[in-house]
Structure formats: structure tokens, C-alpha cells
Write a protein that holds these residues in place. Structure first.
Motif, mmCIF file in Angstrom:
data_model
loop_
_atom_site.group_PDB
_atom_site.id
_atom_site.type_symbol
_atom_site.label_atom_id
_atom_site.label_comp_id
_atom_site.label_asym_id
_atom_site.label_seq_id
_atom_site.Cartn_x
_atom_site.Cartn_y
_atom_site.Cartn_z
ATOM 1 N N VAL A 257 3.102 -30.018 -7.963
ATOM 2 C CA VAL A 257 3.606 -28.967 -8.828
ATOM 3 C C VAL A 257 3.055 -27.637 -8.316
ATOM 4 O O VAL A 257 1.895 -27.565 -7.893
ATOM 5 C CB VAL A 257 3.208 -29.201 -10.303
ATOM 6 N N TYR A 258 3.891 -26.614 -8.307
ATOM 7 C CA TYR A 258 3.479 -25.302 -7.835
ATOM 8 C C TYR A 258 2.842 -24.529 -8.985
ATOM 9 O O TYR A 258 3.386 -24.465 -10.083
ATOM 10 C CB TYR A 258 4.683 -24.536 -7.294
ATOM 11 N N VAL A 259 1.663 -23.938 -8.716
ATOM 12 C CA VAL A 259 0.939 -23.237 -9.776
ATOM 13 C C VAL A 259 0.740 -21.752 -9.468
ATOM 14 O O VAL A 259 -0.096 -21.089 -10.078
ATOM 15 C CB VAL A 259 -0.433 -23.904 -10.042
ATOM 16 N N GLY A 260 1.537 -21.218 -8.537
ATOM 17 C CA GLY A 260 1.480 -19.793 -8.251
ATOM 18 C C GLY A 260 0.460 -19.434 -7.199
ATOM 19 O O GLY A 260 -0.380 -20.246 -6.783
ATOM 20 N N ASN A 261 0.541 -18.176 -6.729
ATOM 21 C CA ASN A 261 -0.391 -17.649 -5.739
ATOM 22 C C ASN A 261 -0.484 -18.521 -4.494
ATOM 23 O O ASN A 261 -1.556 -18.703 -3.914
ATOM 24 C CB ASN A 261 -1.785 -17.465 -6.341
ATOM 25 N N GLY A 262 0.626 -19.110 -4.076
ATOM 26 C CA GLY A 262 0.643 -19.908 -2.869
ATOM 27 C C GLY A 262 -0.123 -21.205 -2.963
ATOM 28 O O GLY A 262 -0.627 -21.714 -1.965
ATOM 29 N N THR A 263 -0.211 -21.791 -4.163
ATOM 30 C CA THR A 263 -0.989 -23.007 -4.361
ATOM 31 C C THR A 263 -0.149 -24.093 -5.027
ATOM 32 O O THR A 263 0.510 -23.844 -6.035
ATOM 33 C CB THR A 263 -2.225 -22.728 -5.250
ATOM 34 N N ALA A 264 -0.189 -25.293 -4.454
ATOM 35 C CA ALA A 264 0.456 -26.464 -5.046
ATOM 36 C C ALA A 264 -0.599 -27.545 -5.215
ATOM 37 O O ALA A 264 -1.461 -27.721 -4.357
ATOM 38 C CB ALA A 264 1.590 -26.975 -4.156
ATOM 39 N N ILE A 265 -0.546 -28.265 -6.329
ATOM 40 C CA ILE A 265 -1.529 -29.300 -6.604
ATOM 41 C C ILE A 265 -0.809 -30.579 -7.020
ATOM 42 O O ILE A 265 0.342 -30.541 -7.461
ATOM 43 C CB ILE A 265 -2.499 -28.874 -7.723
ATOM 44 N N PRO A 266 -1.468 -31.741 -6.871
ATOM 45 C CA PRO A 266 -0.830 -32.988 -7.286
ATOM 46 C C PRO A 266 -0.578 -33.013 -8.792
ATOM 47 O O PRO A 266 -1.382 -32.517 -9.572
ATOM 48 C CB PRO A 266 -1.848 -34.060 -6.890
ATOM 49 N N LYS A 267 0.542 -33.581 -9.171
ATOM 50 C CA LYS A 267 0.773 -33.836 -10.591
ATOM 51 C C LYS A 267 -0.254 -34.853 -11.077
ATOM 52 O O LYS A 267 -0.881 -35.549 -10.281
ATOM 53 C CB LYS A 267 2.191 -34.377 -10.814
ATOM 54 N N ASN A 268 -0.381 -34.930 -12.385
ATOM 55 C CA ASN A 268 -1.334 -35.859 -12.995
ATOM 56 C C ASN A 268 -2.767 -35.571 -12.550
ATOM 57 O O ASN A 268 -3.556 -36.488 -12.305
ATOM 58 C CB ASN A 268 -0.954 -37.308 -12.692
ATOM 59 N N SER A 269 -3.077 -34.307 -12.435
ATOM 60 C CA SER A 269 -4.462 -33.909 -12.194
ATOM 61 C C SER A 269 -4.773 -32.730 -13.119
ATOM 62 O O SER A 269 -4.328 -31.618 -12.851
ATOM 63 C CB SER A 269 -4.668 -33.492 -10.742
ATOM 64 N N PRO A 270 -5.451 -33.029 -14.254
ATOM 65 C CA PRO A 270 -6.055 -34.278 -14.695
ATOM 66 C C PRO A 270 -5.013 -35.369 -15.004
ATOM 67 O O PRO A 270 -3.830 -35.075 -15.173
ATOM 68 C CB PRO A 270 -6.812 -33.881 -15.960
ATOM 69 N N ALA A 271 -5.510 -36.594 -15.091
ATOM 70 C CA ALA A 271 -4.636 -37.739 -15.331
ATOM 71 C C ALA A 271 -3.822 -37.551 -16.607
ATOM 72 O O ALA A 271 -4.338 -37.125 -17.639
ATOM 73 C CB ALA A 271 -5.468 -39.020 -15.437
ATOM 74 N N GLY A 272 -2.535 -37.838 -16.501
ATOM 75 C CA GLY A 272 -1.642 -37.719 -17.646
ATOM 76 C C GLY A 272 -1.037 -36.342 -17.809
ATOM 77 O O GLY A 272 -0.240 -36.122 -18.725
ATOM 78 N N CYS A 273 -1.403 -35.390 -16.927
ATOM 79 C CA CYS A 273 -0.873 -34.030 -16.999
ATOM 80 C C CYS A 273 0.207 -33.860 -15.940
ATOM 81 O O CYS A 273 -0.093 -33.601 -14.766
ATOM 82 C CB CYS A 273 -1.986 -33.007 -16.787
#
Length: 259
Positions: free
Chosen positions: A77-93
Motif C-alpha cells: 500500500v502506498y503511504v505517500g512521500n515516495g514510500t510503500a509498505i506491506p499491507k497487514n503491517s501491523p497484522a490485520g491492517c
């Protein structure tokens, strides 16, 4: 060609521990509401209409995000400012939030969702006039990782930096949804601090400002700023910006600057 090499945005991709970031210019995620900070800003003629500039920045950031997700897949999932992180981190999110804290700004990408009290995160939330989560009051035994888990904040350790503290204490009211339209004062040292800068006096003064802001004691903030903090900024313009906020005496602004 590698998957990362297929990106055509013209910026580099860095992958560290599952977090993916582009070496692209930062794009501030300012909230929609207009803070009182705007009431005492200089009225110089802008080079671009504010709405137009914001739309251009948003479009550029969205394009970068789409490129990243197309390349990395639906597991990110993209979270802005050129940063993408895995979904479900934290778990269930499935759609985690991310605190962007650095330089002289602090903002939140994504929405905070209260998933309920849990071990090490049993405190209470504070809401704004629209019912949005803004603050969290620490309960005995609370820990940052659990607070992040409760509110789906993927980089929970950033909460302490945002709030100008190394440790959290019971009863402390933590800002967890910063207003991106208001400047934030860096915690560890000024953004342009030279090599060999003495961090400890600066940090102690900033922590004292934060404590006074939480208590609503503007007079104490003015005294701390004059006697201990103002001379520690390499750029006098940074000190002048804080002095201006202190002159106006708007606690909403000051609590954001020194959360």
C-alpha cells in the motif's frame, strides 16, 4: 530486467525490511482543514495559486504511488512521500497509516482506526470536532508497538519522535494525527545543524517547550524559548518562526510545533 528496474518514474527504489521508498522529492500530506497557522503567515503574492499547487503535488505523488503499486503488487500500500509498505503491517491492517516526521514537518498518511483497548495499549483517545482521532492518552504499562497495532500505525516508533520524547509516561497525551499544515520543530537537532552540533542542550530545551505546551503555559514557553532555545537555531529564520507563533499565543499551533 528486474522488477524494480521496470519503474519509469526516473527515481530510485530502496527496499529495506519490506518498506519500499523512492528517492523522490517529499510531498507533504497536509490535512484538509485549515489551521490557525495560516492566520499569521506573510501575505506575499504566491507564485502559484495554492489550490493549483496542491493539486499538482497530489497528482505527482499519486502517479509515483501508482507506479510503485503496479510494480510491487497488491501486497503493498502506498503511504505517500515516495514510500510503500506491506499491507497487514501491523497484522490485520489492510490499509495501515504512516507518520511522516522529518525536517520541519509532520503529517499522517492514511486514516487512524481504533481497534480497541489491548494489552500495552489500554489508554483513551482524543477526538477533534469532526470526530477524528487526534490524540492518545498513555495508560500504565503502554508500549509504542502496541499503540501502533491498536491504531494501525505501521511506524509506531515515530510517535515518540513526533512527541519530542524518548519514553512515554502514563497520563501523557500523545499527538498521533499531526496537522500537516503547521510546522513541526525537529526533536534531535535543527534540520540544518552543522557537524559537531551540541544536541543535548537543544533537546532538553525542546522537551521543556513540549512539557509547557502540554500544560498550556505559554508564558513558560516564551521564557524557555528566550533563555534557552532561540540561540540554538543555526538559521535565525527558524527561531523567528517560533517567536511569531509565541507572539500570537495560539496553543493549537504551539502544541503541534512542540507536541
Amino acid at each position: 530486467m528486474s522488477r524494480a528496474g521496470m519503474l519509469t518514474t526516473g527515481v530510485a527504489v530502496v527496499i529495506i525490511g519490506g518498506l519500499v521508498a523512492l528517492a523522490a522529492p517529499a510531498v507533504a500530506g497536509a490535512q484538509a482543514e485549515i489551521s490557525s497557522w495560516a492566520l499569521f503567515q506573510p501575505t506575499a503574492e504566491p507564485t502559484t495559486e495554492p489550490a493549483e499547487a496542491a493539486a499538482e503535488s497530489s497528482a505527482e505523488d499519486d502517479a509515483i504511488g501508482q507506479k510503485m503499486i503496479d510494480e510491487l503488487g497488491d501486497g503493498y500500500v502506498y503511504v505517500g512521500n515516495g514510500t510503500a509498505i506491506p499491507k497487514n503491517s501491523p497484522a490485520g491492517c489492510g490499509h495501515p497509516a504512516w507518520l511522516h516526521v522529518g525536517g520541519k514537518s509532520a503529517s499522517l498518511s492514511g486514516d487512524l482506526v481504533d481497534r480497541g483497548e489491548r494489552e500495552f495499549a489500554a489508554g483513551t483517545v482524543g477526538l477533534d470536532d469532526e470526530g477524528e482521532i487526534v490524540t492518545y492518552t498513555v495508560a500504565p504499562g503502554d508500549a509504542l508497538f502496541a499503540i501502533g497495532d491498536r491504531f494501525c500505525i505501521a511506524n509506531a516508533l515515530a510517535i515518540s519522535t513526533l512527541n519530542h520524547t524518548r519514553t512515554i509516561q502514563p497520563g501523557e497525551v500523545l499527538l498521533i494525527h499531526p496537522d500537516g499544515s503547521i510546522p513541526w520543530v525537529p526533536y534531535y537537532n535543527p534540520d540544518d545543524a552543522p557537524a559537531g552540533y551540541q544536541q543535548i542542550p537543544y533537546q532538553l530545551a525542546v522537551e521543556a517547550m513540549s512539557t509547557a505546551a502540554a500544560a498550556g503555559d505559554i508564558d513558560a514557553m516564551r521564557e524557555i524559548f528566550t533563555d534557552r532555545l532561540s540561540a540554538l537555531f543555526p538559521d535565525p529564520a527558524d527561531a523567528a518562526e517560533i517567536a511569531q507563533a509565541l507572539d500570537v499565543g495560539d496553543l493549537h499551533v504551539l502544541r503541534q510545533m512542540f507536541a
